[in-house]
Design a protein around this motif. Structure first.
Motif, mmCIF file in Angstrom:
data_model
loop_
_atom_site.group_PDB
_atom_site.id
_atom_site.type_symbol
_atom_site.label_atom_id
_atom_site.label_comp_id
_atom_site.label_asym_id
_atom_site.label_seq_id
_atom_site.Cartn_x
_atom_site.Cartn_y
_atom_site.Cartn_z
ATOM 1 N N ARG A 7 11.453 -17.632 -42.376
ATOM 2 C CA ARG A 7 10.366 -18.604 -42.544
ATOM 3 C C ARG A 7 9.518 -18.234 -43.753
ATOM 4 O O ARG A 7 9.054 -19.107 -44.493
ATOM 5 N N ARG A 8 9.324 -16.942 -43.965
ATOM 6 C CA ARG A 8 8.531 -16.499 -45.125
ATOM 7 C C ARG A 8 9.252 -16.839 -46.421
ATOM 8 O O ARG A 8 8.615 -17.222 -47.415
ATOM 9 N N ALA A 9 10.572 -16.736 -46.415
ATOM 10 C CA ALA A 9 11.342 -17.128 -47.601
ATOM 11 C C ALA A 9 11.228 -18.630 -47.836
ATOM 12 O O ALA A 9 11.092 -19.086 -48.975
ATOM 13 N N ALA A 10 11.259 -19.406 -46.755
ATOM 14 C CA ALA A 10 11.132 -20.864 -46.880
ATOM 15 C C ALA A 10 9.775 -21.249 -47.452
ATOM 16 O O ALA A 10 9.645 -22.242 -48.166
ATOM 17 N N ALA A 11 8.759 -20.441 -47.146
ATOM 18 C CA ALA A 11 7.416 -20.716 -47.654
ATOM 19 C C ALA A 11 7.344 -20.571 -49.171
ATOM 20 O O ALA A 11 6.414 -21.077 -49.801
ATOM 21 N N GLU A 12 8.329 -19.899 -49.759
ATOM 22 C CA GLU A 12 8.384 -19.759 -51.215
ATOM 23 C C GLU A 12 9.086 -20.946 -51.872
ATOM 24 O O GLU A 12 9.301 -20.954 -53.074
ATOM 25 N N GLY A 13 9.460 -21.938 -51.060
ATOM 26 C CA GLY A 13 10.118 -23.116 -51.606
ATOM 27 C C GLY A 13 11.632 -23.067 -51.565
ATOM 28 O O GLY A 13 12.303 -23.887 -52.190
ATOM 29 N N VAL A 14 12.175 -22.116 -50.811
ATOM 30 C CA VAL A 14 13.623 -21.970 -50.694
ATOM 31 C C VAL A 14 14.088 -22.626 -49.398
ATOM 32 O O VAL A 14 13.532 -22.362 -48.328
ATOM 33 N N MET A 209 10.232 -9.394 -49.759
ATOM 34 C CA MET A 209 11.610 -9.878 -49.714
ATOM 35 C C MET A 209 11.686 -11.349 -50.091
ATOM 36 O O MET A 209 12.574 -11.774 -50.837
ATOM 37 N N ALA A 210 10.742 -12.137 -49.574
ATOM 38 C CA ALA A 210 10.732 -13.581 -49.859
ATOM 39 C C ALA A 210 10.530 -13.844 -51.346
ATOM 40 O O ALA A 210 11.165 -14.730 -51.932
ATOM 41 N N GLN A 211 9.658 -13.068 -51.977
ATOM 42 C CA GLN A 211 9.421 -13.244 -53.401
ATOM 43 C C GLN A 211 10.661 -12.880 -54.217
ATOM 44 O O GLN A 211 10.972 -13.526 -55.232
ATOM 45 N N GLU A 220 15.408 -16.107 -62.049
ATOM 46 C CA GLU A 220 14.522 -15.182 -62.758
ATOM 47 C C GLU A 220 14.873 -13.743 -62.419
ATOM 48 O O GLU A 220 15.524 -13.452 -61.420
ATOM 49 N N LYS A 221 14.405 -12.842 -63.244
ATOM 50 C CA LYS A 221 14.514 -11.425 -62.933
ATOM 51 C C LYS A 221 13.439 -11.062 -61.924
ATOM 52 O O LYS A 221 12.440 -11.745 -61.797
ATOM 53 N N SER A 222 13.664 -9.981 -61.208
ATOM 54 C CA SER A 222 12.660 -9.534 -60.260
ATOM 55 C C SER A 222 11.443 -9.014 -61.021
ATOM 56 O O SER A 222 11.439 -8.915 -62.246
ATOM 57 N N ALA A 223 10.411 -8.666 -60.281
ATOM 58 C CA ALA A 223 9.197 -8.154 -60.915
ATOM 59 C C ALA A 223 9.469 -6.852 -61.658
ATOM 60 O O ALA A 223 8.730 -6.469 -62.551
ATOM 61 N N LEU A 224 10.554 -6.171 -61.291
ATOM 62 C CA LEU A 224 10.908 -4.918 -61.942
ATOM 63 C C LEU A 224 12.131 -5.161 -62.814
ATOM 64 O O LEU A 224 13.257 -4.854 -62.463
ATOM 65 N N ALA A 225 11.919 -5.809 -63.947
ATOM 66 C CA ALA A 225 13.028 -6.177 -64.817
ATOM 67 C C ALA A 225 13.622 -4.932 -65.473
ATOM 68 O O ALA A 225 12.970 -3.921 -65.657
ATOM 69 N N GLY A 226 14.865 -5.022 -65.838
ATOM 70 C CA GLY A 226 15.527 -3.908 -66.500
ATOM 71 C C GLY A 226 17.013 -3.937 -66.234
ATOM 72 O O GLY A 226 17.560 -4.923 -65.764
ATOM 73 N N GLY A 227 17.691 -2.832 -66.512
ATOM 74 C CA GLY A 227 19.128 -2.759 -66.341
ATOM 75 C C GLY A 227 19.537 -2.576 -64.895
ATOM 76 O O GLY A 227 18.737 -2.704 -63.976
ATOM 77 N N GLN A 228 20.821 -2.276 -64.704
ATOM 78 C CA GLN A 228 21.368 -2.121 -63.363
ATOM 79 C C GLN A 228 21.114 -0.706 -62.858
ATOM 80 O O GLN A 228 22.019 0.103 -62.711
ATOM 81 N N GLN A 229 19.863 -0.405 -62.564
ATOM 82 C CA GLN A 229 19.501 0.925 -62.084
ATOM 83 C C GLN A 229 18.744 0.788 -60.772
ATOM 84 O O GLN A 229 18.074 -0.221 -60.533
ATOM 85 N N ALA A 230 18.858 1.794 -59.934
ATOM 86 C CA ALA A 230 18.110 1.782 -58.672
ATOM 87 C C ALA A 230 16.636 2.016 -58.965
ATOM 88 O O ALA A 230 16.261 2.913 -59.710
ATOM 89 N N ARG A 231 15.781 1.146 -58.425
ATOM 90 C CA ARG A 231 14.354 1.243 -58.683
ATOM 91 C C ARG A 231 13.603 1.069 -57.384
ATOM 92 O O ARG A 231 14.178 0.792 -56.337
ATOM 93 N N GLU A 232 12.314 1.210 -57.440
ATOM 94 C CA GLU A 232 11.459 0.989 -56.272
ATOM 95 C C GLU A 232 10.852 -0.411 -56.345
ATOM 96 O O GLU A 232 10.451 -0.870 -57.403
ATOM 97 N N LEU A 233 10.818 -1.067 -55.206
ATOM 98 C CA LEU A 233 10.150 -2.351 -55.115
ATOM 99 C C LEU A 233 8.851 -2.106 -54.347
ATOM 100 O O LEU A 233 8.850 -1.851 -53.149
ATOM 101 N N PHE A 234 7.731 -2.123 -55.048
ATOM 102 C CA PHE A 234 6.448 -1.809 -54.434
ATOM 103 C C PHE A 234 5.874 -3.051 -53.777
ATOM 104 O O PHE A 234 6.000 -4.161 -54.289
ATOM 105 N N VAL A 235 5.239 -2.859 -52.626
ATOM 106 C CA VAL A 235 4.644 -3.982 -51.904
ATOM 107 C C VAL A 235 3.150 -3.727 -51.737
ATOM 108 O O VAL A 235 2.669 -2.628 -51.929
#
Length: 235
Positions: A7-14, A209-211, A220-235
């Motif tokens: 439902r939270r994902a749907a709230a983003e217009g998906v 997750m919804a964003q 679009e790229k995620s908020a943490l744009a860059g190459g194919q590397q493991a990164r942290e997704l901060f909330v």
């Protein structure tokens, strides 16, 4: 399992469509006649292929306009950008569907805490060279050597722009609704083997997750744009 998360994902217009598999792997499902299909913990080699087939058939119905003609959708959505997603053991189903589908079927894939190892068929082909994938791991799965090796192999065979992210403070249940099943969060955090909730706020995890889903849906790229590397997704 994931009503509030979706439902939270749907709230983003998906537009979200949750598939009820009929092989007994779902916690509860009904067949086309409305008959109950109970959960069956027994596994068999053919069940994964059956789920992949169900998923591809459902996508074909959406993209062909069949659901609109049958009155199950308000309009013809044959031109939709279709994303496929999965959580845990649902990820191999989504990944194999990407590998087997004709090019252009899926615009992207969202894999939450994927239960894959480097030697698995899902990891060996990833989501294919034409499907941009977003692999998001909680703390426990990110710390697992076998899982992280599986994700690394899958990432290497997924399309350019694919990414692996760690949802800081999350555990396996944060990707669904498990932390919301009780008002006492410590209960879910203290479960053995696979904690159902981590230190992160459940609502914040769902929002992050919804964003990520919405960004992938928009190309679009995620908020943490860059190459194919493991990164942290901060909330």
């Amino acid at each position: 399992m994931g009503t509030y998360a979706l439902r939270r994902a749907a709230a983003e217009g998906v537009t979200v469509c949750a598939l009820e598999h009929e092989d007994g792997s779902a916690s509860i499902a009904r067949d086309v006649r409305g008959r109950l299909i109970a959960f069956d913990p027994r596994g068999s080699p053919g069940r994964l292929d059956a789920r992949v087939g169900e998923l591809l058939a459902a996508v074909a119905d959406v993209k062909s306009g069949a659901l609109a003609r049958d009155g199950l959708m308000e309009s013809d959505h044959s031109d939709l950008r279709v994303l496929v997603g999965g959580h845990s053991y649902g990820c191999p189903t989504a990944m194999l569907a990407c590998q087997r589908a004709p090019r252009g079927t899926f615009a992207g894939a969202i894999l939450h805490d994927p239960a894959i190892t480097a030697e698995s068929q899902a990891a060996s082909g990833g989501c294919g060279p034409h499907v941009r994938a977003q692999y998001v791991l909680g703390e426990g799965y990110a710390a697992s050597k076998r899982i992280s090796e599986g994700v690394a192999r899958a990432l290497a065979t997924s399309a350019a722009g694919s990414e692996a992210l760690r949802l800081r403070g999350a555990e396996h249940g944060n990707f669904v609704d498990a932390p919301l099943w009780t008002r006492w969060r410590w209960v879910m955090r203290s479960l053995p083997l696979i904690p159902a909730a981590g230190a992160v706020c459940a609502e914040d995890a769902h929002a992050a997750m919804a964003q990520g889903v919405a960004a992938l849906a928009r190309g679009e790229k995620s908020a943490l744009a860059g190459g194919q590397q493991a990164r942290e997704l901060f909330v």
